[in-house]
Design a protein around this motif. Sequence first.
Motif, PDB file in Angstrom:
ATOM      1  N   MET A   1      32.872  -1.199  44.320  1.00  0.00           N
ATOM      2  CA  MET A   1      32.978  -2.035  46.157  1.00  0.00           C
ATOM      3  C   MET A   1      34.294  -2.131  46.546  1.00  0.00           C
ATOM      4  N   ASN A   2      34.323  -1.845  47.571  1.00  0.00           N
ATOM      5  CA  ASN A   2      35.857  -1.326  48.184  1.00  0.00           C
ATOM      6  C   ASN A   2      36.926  -1.992  48.502  1.00  0.00           C
ATOM      7  N   ALA A   3      37.613  -1.960  48.734  1.00  0.00           N
ATOM      8  CA  ALA A   3      38.621  -2.917  48.827  1.00  0.00           C
ATOM      9  C   ALA A   3      38.641  -3.763  50.311  1.00  0.00           C
ATOM     10  N   ILE A   4      38.159  -2.678  51.099  1.00  0.00           N
ATOM     11  CA  ILE A   4      37.588  -3.888  52.233  1.00  0.00           C
ATOM     12  C   ILE A   4      36.296  -4.669  52.744  1.00  0.00           C
ATOM     13  N   LEU A   5      35.951  -4.103  52.026  1.00  0.00           N
ATOM     14  CA  LEU A   5      34.945  -5.617  51.732  1.00  0.00           C
ATOM     15  C   LEU A   5      35.531  -6.781  51.352  1.00  0.00           C
ATOM     16  N   LYS A   6      36.075  -6.461  49.858  1.00  0.00           N
ATOM     17  CA  LYS A   6      36.023  -7.161  49.128  1.00  0.00           C
ATOM     18  C   LYS A   6      36.135  -9.257  49.162  1.00  0.00           C
ATOM     19  N   PRO A   7      37.136  -8.694  50.451  1.00  0.00           N
ATOM     20  CA  PRO A   7      37.054 -10.692  51.028  1.00  0.00           C
ATOM     21  C   PRO A   7      36.470 -10.614  51.338  1.00  0.00           C
ATOM     22  N   TYR A   8      35.267 -10.112  52.070  1.00  0.00           N
ATOM     23  CA  TYR A   8      34.253 -10.707  53.031  1.00  0.00           C
ATOM     24  C   TYR A   8      33.380 -10.852  52.491  1.00  0.00           C
ATOM     25  N   ASP A   9      32.760 -10.314  51.286  1.00  0.00           N
ATOM     26  CA  ASP A   9      31.878 -10.580  50.135  1.00  0.00           C
ATOM     27  C   ASP A   9      32.142 -12.036  49.906  1.00  0.00           C
ATOM     28  N   GLU A  10      33.654 -11.895  49.188  1.00  0.00           N
ATOM     29  CA  GLU A  10      34.535 -13.523  48.578  1.00  0.00           C
ATOM     30  C   GLU A  10      33.615 -15.149  49.484  1.00  0.00           C
ATOM     31  N   LYS A  11      33.902 -14.069  51.336  1.00  0.00           N
ATOM     32  CA  LYS A  11      34.169 -15.469  52.353  1.00  0.00           C
ATOM     33  C   LYS A  11      32.400 -15.788  52.105  1.00  0.00           C
ATOM     34  N   MET A  12      31.287 -14.986  52.154  1.00  0.00           N
ATOM     35  CA  MET A  12      29.765 -14.730  52.475  1.00  0.00           C
ATOM     36  C   MET A  12      29.929 -15.420  50.977  1.00  0.00           C
ATOM     37  N   LYS A  13      29.913 -15.403  49.897  1.00  0.00           N
ATOM     38  CA  LYS A  13      29.448 -15.759  48.637  1.00  0.00           C
ATOM     39  C   LYS A  13      29.439 -17.450  49.011  1.00  0.00           C
ATOM     40  N   LYS A  14      30.769 -18.247  49.531  1.00  0.00           N
ATOM     41  CA  LYS A  14      31.517 -18.941  49.713  1.00  0.00           C
ATOM     42  C   LYS A  14      31.346 -19.591  50.738  1.00  0.00           C
ATOM     43  N   THR A  15      29.836 -19.207  51.302  1.00  0.00           N
ATOM     44  CA  THR A  15      29.075 -20.016  52.535  1.00  0.00           C
ATOM     45  C   THR A  15      27.957 -20.250  51.932  1.00  0.00           C
ATOM     46  N   VAL A  16      27.727 -19.505  50.184  1.00  0.00           N
ATOM     47  CA  VAL A  16      26.390 -20.001  50.209  1.00  0.00           C
ATOM     48  C   VAL A  16      26.719 -21.223  49.196  1.00  0.00           C
ATOM     49  N   ASP A  17      27.872 -21.073  48.469  1.00  0.00           N
ATOM     50  CA  ASP A  17      28.082 -21.968  47.682  1.00  0.00           C
ATOM     51  C   ASP A  17      28.194 -23.167  48.258  1.00  0.00           C
ATOM     52  N   ASN A  18      29.225 -23.599  49.443  1.00  0.00           N
ATOM     53  CA  ASN A  18      29.481 -24.200  50.196  1.00  0.00           C
ATOM     54  C   ASN A  18      27.222 -25.247  50.549  1.00  0.00           C
ATOM     55  N   LEU A  19      26.524 -24.335  50.476  1.00  0.00           N
ATOM     56  CA  LEU A  19      25.340 -24.925  51.113  1.00  0.00           C
ATOM     57  C   LEU A  19      24.803 -25.154  50.433  1.00  0.00           C
ATOM     58  N   SER A  20      25.292 -24.882  49.222  1.00  0.00           N
ATOM     59  CA  SER A  20      24.168 -25.552  47.788  1.00  0.00           C
ATOM     60  C   SER A  20      24.746 -26.750  47.835  1.00  0.00           C
ATOM     61  N   THR A  21      26.102 -26.739  47.190  1.00  0.00           N
ATOM     62  CA  THR A  21      27.075 -28.282  47.598  1.00  0.00           C
ATOM     63  C   THR A  21      26.471 -29.081  48.346  1.00  0.00           C
ATOM     64  N   GLU A  22      26.092 -29.104  50.032  1.00  0.00           N
ATOM     65  CA  GLU A  22      25.766 -29.805  50.981  1.00  0.00           C
ATOM     66  C   GLU A  22      24.106 -30.286  50.770  1.00  0.00           C
ATOM     67  N   TYR A  23      23.721 -29.180  50.287  1.00  0.00           N
ATOM     68  CA  TYR A  23      21.872 -29.274  49.535  1.00  0.00           C
ATOM     69  C   TYR A  23      21.938 -30.853  48.482  1.00  0.00           C
ATOM     70  N   THR A  24      23.256 -30.462  47.836  1.00  0.00           N
ATOM     71  CA  THR A  24      22.904 -31.770  46.702  1.00  0.00           C
ATOM     72  C   THR A  24      23.095 -33.240  47.202  1.00  0.00           C
ATOM     73  N   ALA A  25      23.836 -33.356  48.290  1.00  0.00           N
ATOM     74  CA  ALA A  25      24.260 -33.997  48.516  1.00  0.00           C
ATOM     75  C   ALA A  25      22.712 -35.486  49.739  1.00  0.00           C
ATOM     76  N   ILE A  26      21.858 -34.017  49.548  1.00  0.00           N
ATOM     77  CA  ILE A  26      20.918 -34.698  50.769  1.00  0.00           C
ATOM     78  C   ILE A  26      19.914 -35.260  49.943  1.00  0.00           C
ATOM     79  N   ARG A  27      19.764 -36.254  49.699  1.00  0.00           N
ATOM     80  CA  ARG A  27      18.819 -36.896  49.179  1.00  0.00           C
ATOM     81  C   ARG A  27      17.007 -37.179  49.236  1.00  0.00           C
ATOM     82  N   ALA A  28      16.613 -36.767  47.748  1.00  0.00           N
ATOM     83  CA  ALA A  28      15.029 -36.221  47.681  1.00  0.00           C
ATOM     84  C   ALA A  28      14.516 -37.629  47.570  1.00  0.00           C
ATOM     85  N   GLY A  29      14.783 -39.118  47.595  1.00  0.00           N
ATOM     86  CA  GLY A  29      14.269 -40.005  47.610  1.00  0.00           C
ATOM     87  C   GLY A  29      14.538 -40.710  45.798  1.00  0.00           C
ATOM     88  N   ARG A  30      15.383 -39.789  45.450  1.00  0.00           N
ATOM     89  CA  ARG A  30      15.346 -40.842  43.917  1.00  0.00           C
ATOM     90  C   ARG A  30      16.711 -40.485  44.289  1.00  0.00           C
TER      91      ARG A  30
END
Length: 184
Positions: A1-30
């Motif tokens: 991966m190009n050095a110019i794009l690496k920080p943006y790839d990391e930001k996008m990955k963090k966004t997806v990780d944050n979404l997964s974390t948000e979803y753990t807080a949504i209760r599903a009946g249990r």
Amino acid sequence: MNAILKPYDEKMKKTVDNLSTEYTAIRAGRANPAVLNKVFVDYYGTPTPINQMASVSVSQATTLVIQPYDKNSLKEIEKAINISDIGINPNNDGSVIRLAFPPMTSERRKELCKEISKYAEEAKIAVRNCRRDANDKIKAAKKNNEITEDDQKSLEKEIQDLTDKYCKEIDVISADKEKEIMEI
């Protein structure tokens, strides 16, 4: 991966990780201790997460038990849960707090699915913003003659491919969470 794009790839990955974390807080009946992750207690003037003040355990499939390390903080924990948006009334018996999760109604499931979709769309917007920032940086590099026009086209295609990859990942994660909510 190009050095110019690496920080943006990391930001996008963090966004997806944050979404997964948000979803753990949504209760599903249990009972799921993750629903308390966003609840902070005013403990001697400092906002403190519940999991740092008490042991949180699942006693039954639909009941969480919160046992504070300091019995004097029981009222503050109860108050913080009441003012939070988790939608469960705490039951304080003087030594522990019990949170009984009610069974999910079809109306509540639909509400949660809308919430899941909203979080997914916000995550996609964040990913697209990263793409925009990367494209701006690529154009600036081209303008300053740091890269060639061919490099510019190549980098723009690469950032678009990354954007598509992370948007698909967000779709998969949100579809899984919606399926989990609707099956319970």
